[in-house]
Design a protein around this motif. Structure first.
Motif, short mmCIF file in Angstrom:
data_model
loop_
_atom_site.label_atom_id
_atom_site.label_comp_id
_atom_site.label_asym_id
_atom_site.label_seq_id
_atom_site.Cartn_x
_atom_site.Cartn_y
_atom_site.Cartn_z
N PRO A 1 -9.72 -7.65 3.43
CA PRO A 1 -8.85 -7.78 2.25
C PRO A 1 -8.47 -9.23 1.95
CG PRO A 1 -8.15 -5.93 3.59
CD PRO A 1 -9.18 -6.67 4.39
N ARG A 2 -8.27 -10.03 2.99
CA ARG A 2 -7.93 -11.44 2.78
C ARG A 2 -9.12 -12.18 2.18
NH1 ARG A 2 -2.61 -11.46 2.48
NH2 ARG A 2 -1.65 -10.47 4.30
N ARG A 3 -10.32 -11.88 2.67
CA ARG A 3 -11.51 -12.52 2.10
C ARG A 3 -11.69 -12.13 0.64
NH1 ARG A 3 -13.90 -10.64 6.88
NH2 ARG A 3 -15.27 -9.22 5.72
N ALA A 4 -11.30 -10.89 0.31
CA ALA A 4 -11.49 -10.40 -1.05
C ALA A 4 -10.53 -11.02 -2.05
CB ALA A 4 -11.36 -8.87 -1.08
N GLU A 5 -9.54 -11.77 -1.57
CA GLU A 5 -8.63 -12.44 -2.49
C GLU A 5 -9.39 -13.43 -3.37
OE1 GLU A 5 -5.50 -14.15 -0.19
OE2 GLU A 5 -4.68 -12.20 0.42
N ALA A 6 -10.51 -13.95 -2.89
CA ALA A 6 -11.31 -14.86 -3.70
C ALA A 6 -11.90 -14.17 -4.92
CB ALA A 6 -12.45 -15.44 -2.85
N LEU A 7 -11.95 -12.84 -4.90
CA LEU A 7 -12.43 -12.06 -6.04
C LEU A 7 -11.31 -11.70 -7.00
CD1 LEU A 7 -14.72 -9.58 -4.05
CD2 LEU A 7 -15.46 -11.59 -5.36
N GLY A 8 -10.09 -12.14 -6.71
CA GLY A 8 -8.94 -11.77 -7.52
C GLY A 8 -8.18 -10.59 -6.97
N PHE A 9 -8.58 -10.08 -5.81
CA PHE A 9 -7.96 -8.88 -5.24
C PHE A 9 -6.76 -9.29 -4.40
CE2 PHE A 9 -8.43 -5.13 -2.16
CZ PHE A 9 -7.78 -4.26 -3.01
N THR A 10 -5.72 -9.70 -5.09
CA THR A 10 -4.51 -10.19 -4.42
C THR A 10 -3.48 -9.10 -4.18
OG1 THR A 10 -3.57 -10.78 -6.56
CG2 THR A 10 -4.82 -12.48 -5.40
N PHE A 11 -3.75 -7.89 -4.66
CA PHE A 11 -2.76 -6.80 -4.57
C PHE A 11 -3.20 -5.74 -3.57
CE2 PHE A 11 -5.67 -6.42 -8.11
CZ PHE A 11 -6.16 -5.14 -8.04
N HIS A 12 -3.89 -6.15 -2.51
CA HIS A 12 -4.39 -5.20 -1.51
C HIS A 12 -3.29 -4.64 -0.62
CE1 HIS A 12 -4.04 -8.62 1.21
NE2 HIS A 12 -4.83 -9.32 0.40
N THR A 13 -2.12 -5.34 -0.57
CA THR A 13 -1.03 -4.89 0.29
C THR A 13 0.28 -4.99 -0.47
OG1 THR A 13 -2.30 -5.92 2.08
CG2 THR A 13 -0.15 -5.02 2.67
N PRO A 14 0.48 -4.22 -1.54
CA PRO A 14 1.71 -4.35 -2.34
C PRO A 14 2.93 -3.89 -1.54
CG PRO A 14 0.42 -2.45 -3.05
CD PRO A 14 -0.42 -3.18 -2.07
N GLU A 15 3.89 -4.80 -1.43
CA GLU A 15 5.15 -4.52 -0.72
C GLU A 15 4.89 -3.99 0.68
OE1 GLU A 15 7.30 -1.92 -3.31
OE2 GLU A 15 7.78 -3.49 -4.74
N GLU B 1 -7.59 7.85 -2.70
CA GLU B 1 -7.24 8.88 -1.73
C GLU B 1 -5.74 8.92 -1.52
OE1 GLU B 1 -9.03 9.00 2.51
OE2 GLU B 1 -7.16 7.86 2.68
N GLY B 2 -5.18 10.13 -1.56
CA GLY B 2 -3.76 10.28 -1.33
C GLY B 2 -3.47 11.25 -0.20
N ALA B 3 -2.21 11.26 0.21
CA ALA B 3 -1.77 12.21 1.22
C ALA B 3 -1.26 13.49 0.59
CB ALA B 3 -0.67 11.59 2.08
N GLY B 4 -1.21 13.53 -0.75
CA GLY B 4 -0.78 14.71 -1.48
C GLY B 4 -1.83 15.17 -2.45
N LEU B 5 -1.58 16.31 -3.08
CA LEU B 5 -2.57 16.94 -3.95
C LEU B 5 -2.59 16.36 -5.35
CD1 LEU B 5 -2.06 20.60 -2.75
CD2 LEU B 5 -4.14 19.26 -2.48
N VAL B 6 -1.65 15.49 -5.68
CA VAL B 6 -1.64 14.80 -6.96
C VAL B 6 -1.88 13.31 -6.71
CG1 VAL B 6 -0.28 14.16 -8.98
CG2 VAL B 6 -0.10 16.47 -8.04
N THR B 7 -2.88 12.74 -7.36
CA THR B 7 -3.21 11.34 -7.18
C THR B 7 -2.21 10.48 -7.95
OG1 THR B 7 -5.54 11.95 -7.02
CG2 THR B 7 -5.04 9.62 -7.38
N THR B 8 -1.61 9.51 -7.28
CA THR B 8 -0.57 8.68 -7.89
C THR B 8 -0.86 7.20 -7.65
OG1 THR B 8 0.90 8.51 -5.97
CG2 THR B 8 1.08 10.51 -7.31
N LEU B 9 0.01 6.36 -8.18
CA LEU B 9 -0.11 4.92 -8.02
C LEU B 9 0.04 4.50 -6.56
CD1 LEU B 9 -0.41 2.28 -9.66
CD2 LEU B 9 2.09 2.19 -9.79
N GLU B 10 0.62 5.35 -5.73
CA GLU B 10 0.85 5.01 -4.33
C GLU B 10 -0.37 5.27 -3.45
OE1 GLU B 10 3.80 3.59 -3.25
OE2 GLU B 10 4.09 3.47 -5.41
N ASP B 11 -1.43 5.82 -3.99
CA ASP B 11 -2.57 6.19 -3.18
C ASP B 11 -3.46 4.98 -2.85
OD1 ASP B 11 -1.66 8.75 -3.16
OD2 ASP B 11 -2.90 9.41 -4.83
#
Length: 385
Positions: A23-37, A367-377
């Motif tokens: 995930p840290r290497r992928a920051e060069a691709l703009g993927f800076t939100f791999h670990t939100p909060e 992938e989520g831990a519940g049956l409805v896919t949400t922003l937290e998945d």
């Protein structure tokens, strides 16, 4: 007599050696939100493995459903049941850049449509470039990265799609200024437009203004001739300047006609048009029209917000939307996501098949831990066995 080989399931969840470095290497691709909060959005210890037959089934499903969506939209326009901006856009046949089907892939390999994301589909950067970088950068091995391939032609498909939109050389790109994840998605799309020969300019959507006699302008006063916006049409139309939109000279991506496909009411329209179709689940605006358990989806809902589950013991509805335009529930027959075992409990993956125009071009799995896919998945990369 030799033992018969066990059939390979269409979809398997594989536990891998944990990789905190990627995930840290992928920051060069703009993927800076791999670990939100502090929450791990990128799955560092797993992937999904699919058979070629499962990929082919989803690709065929997307190819079949795309023209059905267009036909259903034409039926709605013919009835006059649409927002004010839609008819001119529909009649002009304004082309679309992209979209995403969300599918249920069953253990027997069959596919069902959950919904279609027409305007602001999430997780594009992850599907188009980040998981491909993971596949190419990670050494092959049973506990690192199995498989020989990945369904990842999104990037080249988007670059090839821009000329079909027939836009001027300069294209503006707008997103909410306070959303780093959305800005990253827009930055990626800017790169695809530039690769196709356009000049791309970013501006926060809140900085777009109106100048009498000119139309929509950027802060420096330059007219906005063409604009990609990661901002729903229904939000834009409901705001104070929404009444000015029909008089604007701006070409929009996605065009106004995509308001039809973006609404989950399209699920009911599809079912009314093709009842019993094997790729569809029964859907209607009237709960009584759906036999057995059902899920109610706000027609203008986003990110799993406001889902109401009826007739399913132990299944939790999600919190209602706050600040979103009110919209009716669209009821769809309950068809839960298949459960996969994960170290920390059950996992429920939804298959996101990306489209460039009407052509399917890649897969992203949330992938989520519940049956409805949400922003937290979580986003989980995939391989093809």
């Amino acid at each position: 007599m030799p033992a018969l080989a066990r059939p390979v399931p269409p979809l398997q969840r594989l536990t891998l050696r944990r990789d905190d470095a990627f995930p840290r290497r992928a920051e060069a691709l703009g993927f800076t939100f791999h670990t939100p909060e502090g929450r791990e959005y990128w799955a560092r210890d797993a992937c999904y493995a699919l058979t070629p037959e499962a990929i082919a089934a989803m690709e065929a499903a997307a190819q079949e459903l795309a023209p059905m969506l267009d036909e259903a939209a034409a039926r709605i326009v013919a009835r006059g049941d649409y927002a004010a901006l839609v008819e001119a856009s529909h009649r002009a046949g304004e082309p679309s850049l992209y979209g995403r089907f969300d599918f249920r892939l069953a253990p027997d390999g069959s596919v069902k449509l959950y919904e279609y994301n027409a305007e602001t589909p999430a997780a594009l950067l992850e599907a188009a470039t980040v998981q491909l970088a993971w596949f190419e950068d990670t050494p092959e091995g049973p506990d690192t990265r199995p498989g020989q391939d990945q369904w990842s032609a999104i990037d080249e498909a988007l670059v090839a799609r821009w000329p079909a939109l027939r836009l001027p050389p300069l294209v503006h790109f707008a997103a909410e200024g306070g959303r780093p994840d959305e800005i990253a998605q827009v930055a990626y799309l800017m790169a695809t437009a530039e690769a196709a020969g356009h000049t791309a300019a970013f501006l926060p959507v809140e900085e777009i203004s109106w100048r009498e006699g000119v139309g929509l302008v950027e802060p420096g006063g330059r007219p906005i001739e063409a604009c990609f916006k990661l901002y729903p049409w229904d939000w834009l139309a409901a705001e104070a300047g929404g009444a000015l939109l029909p008089a604007a000279r701006t070409r929009w991506i996605e065009p106004a006609r995509r308001m039809l496909q973006a609404s989950k009411a399209m699920l009911a329209e599809l079912w009314a048009m093709a009842p019993g179709h094997p790729l569809l689940l029964p859907a209607a605006l009237d709960r009584a029209a759906i036999d057995g358990p059902a899920i109610g989806k706000p027609a203008l809902g986003l990110e799993g917000i406001g889902m109401r589950i009826d007739g399913v013991p132990g299944a939790a509805s999600t919190a209602p939307a706050e600040g979103l335009p009110a919209s009716p529930l669209v009821w769809q027959q309950w068809a839960p996501l298949p459960e996969h075992a994960a170290p920390d409990g059950p996992a429920y993956p939804v298959m996101g098949v990306w489209m460039a125009g009407d052509a399917p071009c890649g897969l992203g799995i949330r992938e989520g831990a519940g049956l409805v896919t949400t922003l937290e998945d979580r986003f989980v990369p995939h391989v093809i066995l």
